[in-house]
Write a protein that holds these residues in place. Structure first.
Motif, PDB file in Angstrom:
ATOM      1  N   ARG A  89     -28.057  33.500  47.257  1.00  0.00           N
ATOM      2  CA  ARG A  89     -28.280  33.810  48.144  1.00  0.00           C
ATOM      3  C   ARG A  89     -26.659  33.621  48.682  1.00  0.00           C
ATOM      4  O   ARG A  89     -26.741  32.926  50.013  1.00  0.00           O
ATOM      5  CB  ARG A  89     -29.155  32.995  49.090  1.00  0.00           C
ATOM      6  CG  ARG A  89     -29.410  31.916  48.476  1.00  0.00           C
ATOM      7  CD  ARG A  89     -30.290  30.814  49.494  1.00  0.00           C
ATOM      8  NE  ARG A  89     -30.617  29.159  48.968  1.00  0.00           N
ATOM      9  CZ  ARG A  89     -31.099  28.664  48.728  1.00  0.00           C
ATOM     10  NH1 ARG A  89     -32.303  28.685  49.792  1.00  0.00           N
ATOM     11  NH2 ARG A  89     -31.500  27.208  48.697  1.00  0.00           N
TER      12      ARG A  89
ATOM     13  N   GLY B 258     -24.664  32.015  38.253  1.00  0.00           N
ATOM     14  CA  GLY B 258     -22.799  31.117  38.108  1.00  0.00           C
ATOM     15  C   GLY B 258     -23.627  30.250  37.276  1.00  0.00           C
ATOM     16  O   GLY B 258     -23.476  29.086  36.932  1.00  0.00           O
TER      17      GLY B 258
ATOM     18  N   THR C  97     -16.904  42.239  46.616  1.00  0.00           N
ATOM     19  CA  THR C  97     -18.156  42.412  45.062  1.00  0.00           C
ATOM     20  C   THR C  97     -19.909  42.849  45.012  1.00  0.00           C
ATOM     21  O   THR C  97     -19.460  44.106  44.382  1.00  0.00           O
ATOM     22  CB  THR C  97     -18.271  41.423  44.648  1.00  0.00           C
ATOM     23  OG1 THR C  97     -16.871  40.605  44.495  1.00  0.00           O
ATOM     24  CG2 THR C  97     -19.286  40.551  43.156  1.00  0.00           C
TER      25      THR C  97
ATOM     26  N   GLY D 234     -17.103  42.518  37.319  1.00  0.00           N
ATOM     27  CA  GLY D 234     -15.819  41.820  37.110  1.00  0.00           C
ATOM     28  C   GLY D 234     -14.097  43.125  37.960  1.00  0.00           C
ATOM     29  O   GLY D 234     -13.481  42.423  39.326  1.00  0.00           O
TER      30      GLY D 234
HETATM   31  P1  NAD Z   1     -22.447  30.578  44.590  1.00  0.00           P
HETATM   32  O1  NAD Z   1     -22.652  29.394  43.784  1.00  0.00           O
HETATM   33  O2  NAD Z   1     -21.911  29.985  45.860  1.00  0.00           O
HETATM   34  O3  NAD Z   1     -24.235  30.574  44.865  1.00  0.00           O
HETATM   35  C1  NAD Z   1     -24.773  30.492  43.699  1.00  0.00           C
HETATM   36  C2  NAD Z   1     -26.334  31.129  44.016  1.00  0.00           C
HETATM   37  O4  NAD Z   1     -27.091  30.737  43.285  1.00  0.00           O
HETATM   38  C3  NAD Z   1     -27.308  30.230  45.014  1.00  0.00           C
HETATM   39  O5  NAD Z   1     -27.726  30.590  46.086  1.00  0.00           O
HETATM   40  C4  NAD Z   1     -28.022  29.065  44.191  1.00  0.00           C
HETATM   41  O6  NAD Z   1     -28.662  28.842  45.243  1.00  0.00           O
HETATM   42  C5  NAD Z   1     -28.696  29.842  42.854  1.00  0.00           C
HETATM   43  N1  NAD Z   1     -28.912  29.313  41.606  1.00  0.00           N
HETATM   44  C6  NAD Z   1     -27.920  28.499  41.260  1.00  0.00           C
HETATM   45  N2  NAD Z   1     -28.546  28.328  40.208  1.00  0.00           N
HETATM   46  C7  NAD Z   1     -29.868  28.148  40.996  1.00  0.00           C
HETATM   47  C8  NAD Z   1     -31.160  28.626  39.931  1.00  0.00           C
HETATM   48  N3  NAD Z   1     -30.959  27.754  38.716  1.00  0.00           N
HETATM   49  N4  NAD Z   1     -32.207  29.591  39.870  1.00  0.00           N
HETATM   50  C9  NAD Z   1     -32.369  29.711  41.412  1.00  0.00           C
HETATM   51  N5  NAD Z   1     -30.817  29.928  41.605  1.00  0.00           N
HETATM   52  C10 NAD Z   1     -29.861  28.813  41.667  1.00  0.00           C
HETATM   53  O7  NAD Z   1     -22.316  31.568  44.248  1.00  0.00           O
HETATM   54  P2  NAD Z   1     -21.219  32.893  44.058  1.00  0.00           P
HETATM   55  O8  NAD Z   1     -20.044  33.024  44.739  1.00  0.00           O
HETATM   56  O9  NAD Z   1     -22.197  33.844  44.460  1.00  0.00           O
HETATM   57  O10 NAD Z   1     -20.993  33.550  42.372  1.00  0.00           O
HETATM   58  C11 NAD Z   1     -22.197  33.732  41.595  1.00  0.00           C
HETATM   59  C12 NAD Z   1     -21.787  33.980  40.321  1.00  0.00           C
HETATM   60  O11 NAD Z   1     -21.262  34.730  40.053  1.00  0.00           O
HETATM   61  C13 NAD Z   1     -20.370  33.035  39.886  1.00  0.00           C
HETATM   62  O12 NAD Z   1     -20.917  33.194  38.063  1.00  0.00           O
HETATM   63  C14 NAD Z   1     -19.125  33.677  40.157  1.00  0.00           C
HETATM   64  O13 NAD Z   1     -17.958  33.322  39.155  1.00  0.00           O
HETATM   65  C15 NAD Z   1     -19.375  34.920  40.122  1.00  0.00           C
HETATM   66  N6  NAD Z   1     -18.673  35.748  40.942  1.00  0.00           N
HETATM   67  C16 NAD Z   1     -18.020  37.306  40.252  1.00  0.00           C
HETATM   68  C17 NAD Z   1     -17.694  37.592  41.338  1.00  0.00           C
HETATM   69  C18 NAD Z   1     -16.733  38.822  40.427  1.00  0.00           C
HETATM   70  O14 NAD Z   1     -17.511  39.198  39.096  1.00  0.00           O
HETATM   71  N7  NAD Z   1     -16.013  39.830  41.355  1.00  0.00           N
HETATM   72  C19 NAD Z   1     -17.226  37.523  42.455  1.00  0.00           C
HETATM   73  C20 NAD Z   1     -17.709  36.586  42.977  1.00  0.00           C
HETATM   74  C21 NAD Z   1     -18.610  35.514  42.197  1.00  0.00           C
END
Ligand code: NAD
Length: 302
Positions: free
Chosen positions: A169, A217, A144, A280
């Motif tokens: 993060r 997310g 990603t 995506g």
């Molecule tokens: P995760 O839940 O592991 O991490 C989310 C991060 O965002 C955390 O580090 C958290 O500290 C931060 N965060 C959450 N709420 C926050 C807020 N209110 N203010 C500040 N920071 C905040 O999620 P992830 O695995 O990194 O995925 C993030 C998003 O990306 C999700 O929606 C997931 O579905 C999407 N995603 C998409 C793809 C793709 O399109 N191929 C791949 C991976 C993840």
């Protein structure tokens, strides 16, 4: 709309065509094609559809591909045995274990058993270390983040000296993309800030971003007034905010939204990615690129 749309669906097609051409060339010169195995344990419907898409894409670009489907009750030892088999298999360049794994299996132990030189997901600690060191050490950037960087480069956005702010993060998006953007080299050389749930004033950090990468997310987290005019906004978030009936199939499908208020943000930003159809489609594409790279490393032509 002021902002240029960075469409992952279009960039995916370009990259898959490039990979297909390169695979054909390698086949002609070296008599081999990249091999990718996807190990699926159990019948999680979402995992099954991801694996099907990965295998279909691998087939499309001319790879040798294996879908190794195992029953839910496969023991940890048996799974480790399978990984060992594919680690030694000369026709396989990339090993992918579809997550999540059943509860009786130690996910970390399994992922760490993959040969780092076949870890095309880039999650093995050796590859995380290689990413951190950067330069010639980097072998397989996680898919990603690699897709995000590719989109920024292909859109022609200047990264050298740019203020990049990453929201999130996680180990799969936030931390690796931040690391990649601060390395020396093409599509990087930026000044990077990571913001997260512990950050005091999210808005003020986002407001100075020339490139804002949001992977939290949380639907609608990034408000239009947080966006610097003319900046590049990469929305990684994929959030299910409801359901609708598909016009194509007549079946119920999820309504998806990103982490950015897209309709308002597109009037302020210089570039923006849509959700769906943005980041995506890039993830599987970059998995193919890493698998091709793995073979090229083996042949000494990377
Ligand atoms: P995760 O839940 O592991 O991490 C989310 C991060 O965002 C955390 O580090 C958290 O500290 C931060 N965060 C959450 N709420 C926050 C807020 N209110 N203010 C500040 N920071 C905040 O999620 P992830 O695995 O990194 O995925 C993030 C998003 O990306 C999700 O929606 C997931 O579905 C999407 N995603 C998409 C793809 C793709 O399109 N191929 C791949 C991976 C993840």
């Amino acid at each position: 709309m002021a902002a240029k749309l960075i469409k992952g669906t279009e960039i995916r097609e370009q990259i898959l065509e490039e990979i297909t051409a390169e695979v054909a060339e390698i086949k002609e010169k070296h008599g081999v094609v990249p091999g990718l195995v996807t190990i699926l344990v159990g019948e999680n419907p979402a995992s099954m559809s991801y694996v099907t898409l990965k295998i279909k894409t691998a087939h499309r670009v001319g790879f040798h591909e294996i879908q190794d489907s195992q029953s839910e009750d496969l023991s940890e030892d048996a799974l480790l045995g399978l990984i060992d088999k594919y680690n030694k298999d000369e026709t396989i360049n990339g090993i992918l274990v579809q997550l999540p794994l059943p509860k009786h299996v130690d996910e970390k132990k399994v992922l760490n058993a993959i040969d780092p030189d076949k870890d095309v997901d880039g999650f093995h600690p050796v590859n995380v270390g290689r990413l951190m060191i950067g330069g010639g050490e980097l072998k397989f950037p996680p898919c990603t983040p690699a897709g995000i960087q590719e989109m920024i480069v292909r859109a022609g956005v200047e990264t050298k000296g740019a203020e990049v702010v990453v929201v999130g993060r996680s180990n799969i998006v936030g931390k690796p993309i931040a690391n990649m953007m601060l390395q020396k080299g093409v599509g990087a050389n930026s000044t990077v800030t990571i913001v997260h749930t512990g950050t005091k004033d999210l808005a003020s950090h986002c407001q100075r971003a020339d490139i804002l990468i949001v992977a939290a997310g949380v639907p609608g987290l990034v408000k239009p007034e947080w966006i610097k005019p003319g900046s590049c906004v990469i929305d990684v978030g994929v959030n299910r905010i409801g359901e609708k009936i598909s016009e194509k199939t007549g079946k119920k499908i999820a309504i998806l939204s990103g982490d950015v208020d897209f309709d308002a943000a597109k009037e302020i930003a210089g570039w923006i990615t849509p959700v769906p159809g943005g980041v995506g489609p890039m993830t599987i594409t970059m998995l193919m690129k890493n698998t091709l790279k793995s073979l090229k490393f083996k042949l000494g032509i990377a």
